[in-house]
Design a protein around this motif. Structure first.
Motif, PDB file in Angstrom:
ATOM      1  N   ALA A 168      22.407  32.479 -31.213  1.00  0.00           N
ATOM      2  CA  ALA A 168      22.511  32.390 -29.750  1.00  0.00           C
ATOM      3  C   ALA A 168      21.462  31.435 -29.200  1.00  0.00           C
ATOM      4  CB  ALA A 168      22.345  33.776 -29.133  1.00  0.00           C
ATOM      5  N   ARG A 169      20.244  31.494 -29.734  1.00  0.00           N
ATOM      6  CA  ARG A 169      19.178  30.609 -29.277  1.00  0.00           C
ATOM      7  C   ARG A 169      19.469  29.158 -29.665  1.00  0.00           C
ATOM      8  NH1 ARG A 169      13.672  31.665 -27.983  1.00  0.00           N
ATOM      9  NH2 ARG A 169      12.418  29.754 -27.980  1.00  0.00           N
ATOM     10  N   LEU A 170      19.932  28.961 -30.893  1.00  0.00           N
ATOM     11  CA  LEU A 170      20.239  27.605 -31.351  1.00  0.00           C
ATOM     12  C   LEU A 170      21.327  26.972 -30.494  1.00  0.00           C
ATOM     13  CD1 LEU A 170      20.181  27.993 -35.246  1.00  0.00           C
ATOM     14  CD2 LEU A 170      18.514  26.788 -33.829  1.00  0.00           C
ATOM     15  N   PHE A 171      22.346  27.744 -30.140  1.00  0.00           N
ATOM     16  CA  PHE A 171      23.441  27.206 -29.330  1.00  0.00           C
ATOM     17  C   PHE A 171      22.927  26.685 -27.993  1.00  0.00           C
ATOM     18  CE2 PHE A 171      26.711  30.313 -31.399  1.00  0.00           C
ATOM     19  CZ  PHE A 171      26.530  29.674 -32.605  1.00  0.00           C
ATOM     20  N   VAL A 172      21.972  27.414 -27.396  1.00  0.00           N
ATOM     21  CA  VAL A 172      21.400  26.974 -26.125  1.00  0.00           C
ATOM     22  C   VAL A 172      20.505  25.760 -26.335  1.00  0.00           C
ATOM     23  CG1 VAL A 172      19.938  27.621 -24.166  1.00  0.00           C
ATOM     24  CG2 VAL A 172      21.541  29.280 -25.117  1.00  0.00           C
ATOM     25  N   GLU A 173      19.715  25.768 -27.397  1.00  0.00           N
ATOM     26  CA  GLU A 173      18.801  24.647 -27.667  1.00  0.00           C
ATOM     27  C   GLU A 173      19.558  23.355 -27.956  1.00  0.00           C
ATOM     28  OE1 GLU A 173      14.835  26.912 -29.396  1.00  0.00           O
ATOM     29  OE2 GLU A 173      16.353  26.208 -30.805  1.00  0.00           O
ATOM     30  N   ALA A 187      30.887  30.416 -28.519  1.00  0.00           N
ATOM     31  CA  ALA A 187      30.391  29.205 -29.192  1.00  0.00           C
ATOM     32  C   ALA A 187      29.493  28.428 -28.250  1.00  0.00           C
ATOM     33  CB  ALA A 187      31.561  28.337 -29.647  1.00  0.00           C
ATOM     34  N   GLY A 188      28.791  27.435 -28.797  1.00  0.00           N
ATOM     35  CA  GLY A 188      27.937  26.592 -27.971  1.00  0.00           C
ATOM     36  C   GLY A 188      27.412  25.418 -28.767  1.00  0.00           C
ATOM     37  N   LEU A 218      27.876  16.401 -33.587  1.00  0.00           N
ATOM     38  CA  LEU A 218      27.964  17.715 -32.965  1.00  0.00           C
ATOM     39  C   LEU A 218      26.996  18.662 -33.649  1.00  0.00           C
ATOM     40  CD1 LEU A 218      31.155  19.657 -31.958  1.00  0.00           C
ATOM     41  CD2 LEU A 218      29.326  20.820 -33.198  1.00  0.00           C
ATOM     42  N   ARG A 219      26.145  19.294 -32.846  1.00  0.00           N
ATOM     43  CA  ARG A 219      25.257  20.344 -33.338  1.00  0.00           C
ATOM     44  C   ARG A 219      25.557  21.610 -32.539  1.00  0.00           C
ATOM     45  NH1 ARG A 219      19.316  19.061 -32.855  1.00  0.00           N
ATOM     46  NH2 ARG A 219      19.045  20.380 -34.689  1.00  0.00           N
ATOM     47  N   GLY A 220      25.880  22.690 -33.218  1.00  0.00           N
ATOM     48  CA  GLY A 220      26.219  23.918 -32.524  1.00  0.00           C
ATOM     49  C   GLY A 220      26.709  24.964 -33.483  1.00  0.00           C
ATOM     50  N   ASN A 264      22.341  22.580 -26.526  1.00  0.00           N
ATOM     51  CA  ASN A 264      23.108  22.241 -25.330  1.00  0.00           C
ATOM     52  C   ASN A 264      22.423  21.095 -24.578  1.00  0.00           C
ATOM     53  OD1 ASN A 264      24.492  22.135 -22.905  1.00  0.00           O
ATOM     54  ND2 ASN A 264      24.528  24.348 -22.603  1.00  0.00           N
ATOM     55  N   ASN A 265      23.082  19.953 -24.528  1.00  0.00           N
ATOM     56  CA  ASN A 265      22.519  18.805 -23.805  1.00  0.00           C
ATOM     57  C   ASN A 265      23.357  18.448 -22.582  1.00  0.00           C
ATOM     58  OD1 ASN A 265      24.748  17.832 -25.112  1.00  0.00           O
ATOM     59  ND2 ASN A 265      23.725  16.155 -26.174  1.00  0.00           N
ATOM     60  N   SER A 266      24.126  19.422 -22.085  1.00  0.00           N
ATOM     61  CA  SER A 266      24.968  19.166 -20.922  1.00  0.00           C
ATOM     62  C   SER A 266      24.131  19.111 -19.652  1.00  0.00           C
ATOM     63  CB  SER A 266      26.045  20.247 -20.786  1.00  0.00           C
ATOM     64  OG  SER A 266      25.454  21.508 -20.547  1.00  0.00           O
ATOM     65  N   LYS A 267      24.708  18.559 -18.612  1.00  0.00           N
ATOM     66  CA  LYS A 267      24.024  18.433 -17.329  1.00  0.00           C
ATOM     67  C   LYS A 267      24.129  19.746 -16.555  1.00  0.00           C
ATOM     68  CE  LYS A 267      24.112  15.610 -13.123  1.00  0.00           C
ATOM     69  NZ  LYS A 267      24.812  14.493 -12.431  1.00  0.00           N
TER      70      LYS A 267
END
Length: 314
Positions: free
Chosen positions: A264-269, A129-130, A138-140, A271-274
């Motif tokens: 997979a691409r959306l999960f990374v896009e 997940a991501g 929450l977007r993921g 991702n707003n973590s530091k």
């Protein structure tokens, strides 16, 4: 089953929603003051890929607690890597005999990473997940597959409980024979990506540069001596990232693994973590062992983490 999730993060929230849909009781433990900050609901915009590709959009009511009561069948922990030692310390007294699933990225050896929790009361896994959370939205999303370590001596009953839980919610388990090795390589891959995120500025920016993954491959090659020094064994992921020429690797990631429109691409896009802590952990370990990592070290130079590396060897 009654399940407590440690923290209301992007991973815990998504799996909690899925388990509640399957008929389980899910609740969250949050630090003091967070219950009022988070509120009693969260807006979801996430992809459920257990049976096809379905977009979930709803405001989901959640139950938060600022203490842990001895009434749960399982506690699930999925926190930022740097938060795991503190979480384990807290649960060693607060969780009692409740079994714990550590659903986390880990660089240290498994036993010391969760001390003083007992290994006999813990199983390790990794989510498929991501995403990210911004202003209570929450977007993921999550895939059908989750990763779970094969039972160790003494953990058979906990593994079976976790297996039944995920299968009841229609997830498929990929059993990992050597979870320590799997996590070492996965953590290194994460550090390779974070080093590029530090250069590009964000996870979405990583996706928008066609040569990002050729550089990620170069980072992984640089880390191979460190993984070997730790006793890591090559698997398909490591071979993929270190043996394929960087130009071909870039095409594979951009056109197949992280193709436009893929989950997979959306999960990374989303991702707003530091980024940066995974790079710091790897560089620290390399410094201790005298293994040069010039590419990853340069990635840290303009960040707050660089002084931590210098201080660790002074």
């Amino acid at each position: 089953m009654r399940i407590l999730f440690f923290g209301r993060g992007v991973i815990t929230t998504q799996y909690a929603w899925a388990f509640e849909q399957a008929g389980h009781t899910v609740e969250f433990y949050v630090r003091k003051g967070r219950k009022e900050t988070f509120g009693s609901s969260i807006d979801l915009e996430m992809w459920d890929a257990r049976g096809g590709k379905k977009l979930i959009k709803e405001s989901w009511n959640i139950k938060l607690h600022e203490e842990i009561l001895p009434k749960y069948d399982l506690i699930i922990v999925s926190v930022n890597t740097e938060q795991l030692p503190e979480a384990a310390q807290f649960l060693s007294t607060a969780a009692g005999n409740t079994p714990v699933l550590i659903f986390n990225n880990i660089w240290q050896d498994l036993k010391s990473s969760i001390a003083p929790l007992s290994m006999s009361n813990v199983v390790f896994g990794f989510p498929g997940a991501g995403g990210g959370i911004t202003e209570n939205r929450l977007r993921g999303g999550f895939l059908k597959m989750v990763f779970l370590e094969k039972p160790r001596e003494g953990t058979e009953s906990i593994n079976n409980k976790v297996k039944e839980l995920f299968e009841s919610a229609h997830f498929k388990i990929s059993w990992v024979r050597d979870m320590q090795n799997w996590l070492w390589i996965h953590f290194a891959m994460n550090a390779a990506m974070e080093a590029e995120v530090l250069k590009r500025g964000s996870f979405p920016a990583l996706m928008n540069h066609s040569d990002s993954f050729s550089t990620v491959g170069k980072h992984m090659r640089e880390m191979t001596p460190l993984l070997n020094a730790r006793g890591a064994k090559s698997d398909m992921i490591l071979l993929l990232l270190t043996k394929i020429p960087p130009a071909l690797l870039s095409i594979l990631f951009n056109k197949v693994i992280f193709a436009k429109g893929s989950l997979a691409r959306l999960f990374v896009e989303y991702n707003n973590s530091k980024a940066g802590f995974a790079v710091l952990e790897v560089v620290r370990e390399a410094k201790k062992l005298g293994i040069p990592l010039p590419r990853l070290t340069v990635a840290l130079e303009s960040t707050e983490y660089y002084n931590a590396v210098e201080n660790s060897i002074s």
